[in-house]
Motif scaffolding. Structure first.
Motif, PDB file in Angstrom:
ATOM      1  N   GLU B 453       0.833  -1.207   0.000  1.00  0.00           N
ATOM      2  CA  GLU B 453       0.000   0.000   0.000  1.00  0.00           C
ATOM      3  C   GLU B 453       0.868   1.257   0.000  1.00  0.00           C
ATOM      4  OE1 GLU B 453      -3.081   0.213   2.925  1.00  0.00           O
ATOM      5  OE2 GLU B 453      -3.386   2.363   2.634  1.00  0.00           O
ATOM      6  N   ARG B 454       1.903   1.252   0.836  1.00  0.00           N
ATOM      7  CA  ARG B 454       2.793   2.416   0.874  1.00  0.00           C
ATOM      8  C   ARG B 454       3.498   2.610  -0.474  1.00  0.00           C
ATOM      9  NH1 ARG B 454       8.177   1.767   3.859  1.00  0.00           N
ATOM     10  NH2 ARG B 454       8.560   0.901   1.810  1.00  0.00           N
ATOM     11  N   ALA B 458       3.342   5.920  -2.785  1.00  0.00           N
ATOM     12  CA  ALA B 458       4.581   6.631  -3.135  1.00  0.00           C
ATOM     13  C   ALA B 458       4.725   6.724  -4.655  1.00  0.00           C
ATOM     14  CB  ALA B 458       5.773   5.914  -2.523  1.00  0.00           C
ATOM     15  N   HIS B 459       4.389   5.659  -5.344  1.00  0.00           N
ATOM     16  CA  HIS B 459       4.519   5.668  -6.806  1.00  0.00           C
ATOM     17  C   HIS B 459       3.504   6.629  -7.439  1.00  0.00           C
ATOM     18  CE1 HIS B 459       5.783   4.131 -10.664  1.00  0.00           C
ATOM     19  NE2 HIS B 459       4.519   3.970 -11.006  1.00  0.00           N
ATOM     20  N   PRO B 470      -5.124   8.096  -4.920  1.00  0.00           N
ATOM     21  CA  PRO B 470      -6.290   7.548  -4.196  1.00  0.00           C
ATOM     22  C   PRO B 470      -6.264   7.923  -2.718  1.00  0.00           C
ATOM     23  CG  PRO B 470      -5.324   5.883  -5.627  1.00  0.00           C
ATOM     24  CD  PRO B 470      -4.382   7.056  -5.637  1.00  0.00           C
ATOM     25  N   ARG B 471      -7.419   8.343  -2.226  1.00  0.00           N
ATOM     26  CA  ARG B 471      -7.524   8.663  -0.792  1.00  0.00           C
ATOM     27  C   ARG B 471      -7.542   7.382   0.027  1.00  0.00           C
ATOM     28  NH1 ARG B 471      -7.422  13.824   1.167  1.00  0.00           N
ATOM     29  NH2 ARG B 471      -9.237  13.541   2.499  1.00  0.00           N
ATOM     30  N   THR B 472      -8.165   6.344  -0.540  1.00  0.00           N
ATOM     31  CA  THR B 472      -8.213   5.063   0.165  1.00  0.00           C
ATOM     32  C   THR B 472      -7.794   3.954  -0.781  1.00  0.00           C
ATOM     33  OG1 THR B 472     -10.555   4.844  -0.393  1.00  0.00           O
ATOM     34  CG2 THR B 472     -10.042   5.739   1.778  1.00  0.00           C
TER      35      THR B 472
END
Lengths: 82, 499
Positions: B453-454, B458-459, B470-472
């Protein structure tokens, strides 16, 4: 952990997606460099209010208080001392 | 009909000393503004600009953004204003697609500079420093314009980089028609002064700029709203008569300000567009700034800007409606076969009129899909009531409206697909009180990797404008699909909406 390090850790994790707090510099311009946008600032303020037990008023939402990690740290300390 | 160049030039002749543009401590009167327009037009021509040639403009809200647009038109070129928040991959795709030979940008824009370095052909560049005017070249006054109103004036990109970029082609006649209609219902005069946060590379911001210049009013540029109390203070101290915003602008103003300490007696009108504003927020805005008439509006880039407006004296009676057509626009609601539906029936909103685009740049198939028998298919679903007021119910495609921005899911999905460990993804817009819609990504991962997810975030940050991140992010086992294999984005959005 001291306040400045907590602030850096939060910004690094939530806006730069890094585990390393030093990804963000103490004097890095957070707004001009695009780290913080309008939504990001309000998320950061929510974090600061919850994390340091202070209340940020509309009049205090200023670039001079939220432009850099150093400025945020100084603002938090001043509020806590008040 | 006169084009905007002729109309604003006439303003410079009639009221040379009146303020045209302001930004921070800077103020340009109409005479100075027009001298800069003519000077930069000569500079563009000296670099070989030929009629119809595209010139990319990548500038934030500052007087030079307006000077560049009018100079390009005066020199016979086509303006291509691009989103300053975009990244290198976007700029490369857009400039290649429109074939711009000259690029105007603000010094120090890292993504633009990276893009220019990697461009194999040499482009003519104009890098303008902060608070400095554009360069000018000698050449004297331009003769009164004879440019056809049917000629292409600008290309506005409404989607990103993947597949076929969609560049909305607007003519000088499109712009002039819509400007005239908006000036009419807002009642703009040379006494008006608007505080403008909306970027000129979006149709709404461009409309604010052009309507006020043609009316001889003043446009005071301000930075995007990061500190709402500062914006409110600027609104009061600038003695602005007008202010324009999208729903998230007004939500921030209502939630994070103390309006009691300011004098807004000069404020005459507020405008709102860029997505539906909830009735609750509309009431809040009225409570925050009761002295100003609130104009709720609806429009599309493909129709230049404005399609409808809700007369303020009927705002509460028709709360939730986007109002009646602006002058020069016809609206009907149709079924999937294009047949007009009766009053009260929900269907696709179709529009026609002088403000409807010429088509998409170098995309005849997309143009043919959007324009049928003289009508523009908006892809918005809505209905007309017995008084002719339009009510919008939703979209018929996957376009996400977040804040002031439009995001195509495929743009985001393509970037997410570049991350190692992602098997597939689907991006949807979910209802959000502040943004209208927030972007949610659903990921099917290859195996289990805690840091995925991180890595995705970052990408995305590296490759896309911040508003597209994306916020989520949700990890799921499989994406829901139709029998033909198409991802059912609506099903994902529905799951999120009703946890």
């Amino acid at each position: 952990m001291e306040a400045r390090q907590r602030i850096k850790q939060y910004i690094a994790a939530n806006y730069l997606f890094s585990d390393d707090p030093d990804t963000v510099g103490d004097q890095q311009q957070l707004i001009q460099s695009g780290v913080l946008d309008s939504m990001g600032i309000f998320e950061l303020i929510t974090f600061i209010e919850g994390g340091f037990g202070i209340k940020v008023t509309p009049e205090e939402m200023l670039p001079v208080n939220f432009g850099t990690v150093e400025a945020i740290d100084a603002f938090v300390r001043a509020k806590q001392a008040a | 009909m006169h084009g905007l160049v002729a109309l604003v030039r006439e303003r410079a002749r009639l009221q040379p000393a009146a303020e045209a543009l302001g930004h921070g401590a800077r103020s340009l009167d109409y005479a100075t503004f027009w001298l800069q327009v003519e000077g930069f037009a000569h500079a563009l021509l000296a670099k070989g600009l030929v009629p119809g040639e595209r010139v990319a403009v990548i500038l934030p809200n500052r007087p030079e953004a307006a000077v560049a647009l009018y100079a390009i038109w005066l020199a016979g070129g086509v303006a291509v204003p691009l989103n300053v928040q975009a990244r290198e991959r976007d700029f490369t795709a857009w400039i290649r697609h429109c074939g711009a030979q000259q690029v105007v940008y603000e010094q120090g824009h890292a993504d633009v500079e990276t893009m220019l370095e990697t461009f194999p052909e040499a482009l003519t560049t104009w890098d303008v420093a902060a608070d400095m005017p554009l360069p000018i070249a000698a050449g004297g006054r331009f003769p009164p314009g004879t440019a056809s109103v049917d000629a292409l004036a600008c290309i506005l990109y409404t989607s990103g980089t993947t597949g076929a970029p969609k560049g909305v082609m607007l003519s000088h006649g499109n712009l002039a028609s819509n400007v005239s209609a908006v000036i009419g219902y807002l009642g703009l005069t040379p006494q008006d002064r608007i505080l403008s946060l909306l970027p000129c590379y979006y149709a709404y911001g461009a409309s604010v700029l052009h309507t006020h210049l043609v009316a001889g009013a003043s446009v005071v540029f301000a930075e995007p709203m990061l500190f709402p109390q500062q914006t409110l203070k600027a609104l009061a101290t600038s003695r602005a008569t007008g202010f324009s915003g999208v729903p998230s602008t007004y939500a921030l103003l209502c939630d994070h300000t103390d309006a009691g300490m300011f004098d807004f007696s000069a404020l005459r009108y507020l405008t709102q567009a860029g997505g539906a504003m909830s009735p609750a927020l509309t009431r809040q805005v009225r409570g925050l700034l009761p002295q100003a008439a609130l104009y709720v509006m609806y429009g599309q880039t493909e129709a230049t800007s404005r399609l409808t407006w809700l007369p303020p004296d009927r705002l509460m009676e028709k709360l939730g409606s986007v109002g009646i057509p602006v002058d020069g626009v016809d609206i009907r609601v149709a079924d999937e076969n294009g047949c007009t539906l009766p009053v009260g029936s929900e269907g696709e909103v179709l529009v026609r009129g002088q403000s409807v685009m010429l088509g998409y740049w170098q995309a005849p198939e997309a143009s043919a899909l959007a324009l049928r028998d003289g009508w523009l298919r908006t892809r918005d679903i809505g209905w007309l009531d017995e008084d002719g007021f339009l009510w919008i119910a939703g979209r018929s495609d996957d376009l996400i409206k977040t804040g002031a921005h439009r995001v195509h899911p495929q743009d985001v999905e393509d970037v997410i697909a570049e991350v190692a460990g992602v098997r597939e993804s689907a991006v949807v817009g979910i209802d959000d009180e502040m943004l209208g819609q927030a972007i949610a990504a659903y990921i099917v991962a290859e195996g289990s990797r805690p840091e995925l997810e991180r890595d995705i975030r970052a990408h995305c940050r590296k490759r896309m404008a911040p508003y597209k991140i994306p916020r989520t992010i949700h990890f799921i086992d499989t994406l829901p699909r139709t029998a033909s294999g198409k991802v059912r984005r609506a099903a994902l959005a529905q799951v999120h909406a009703t946890p």
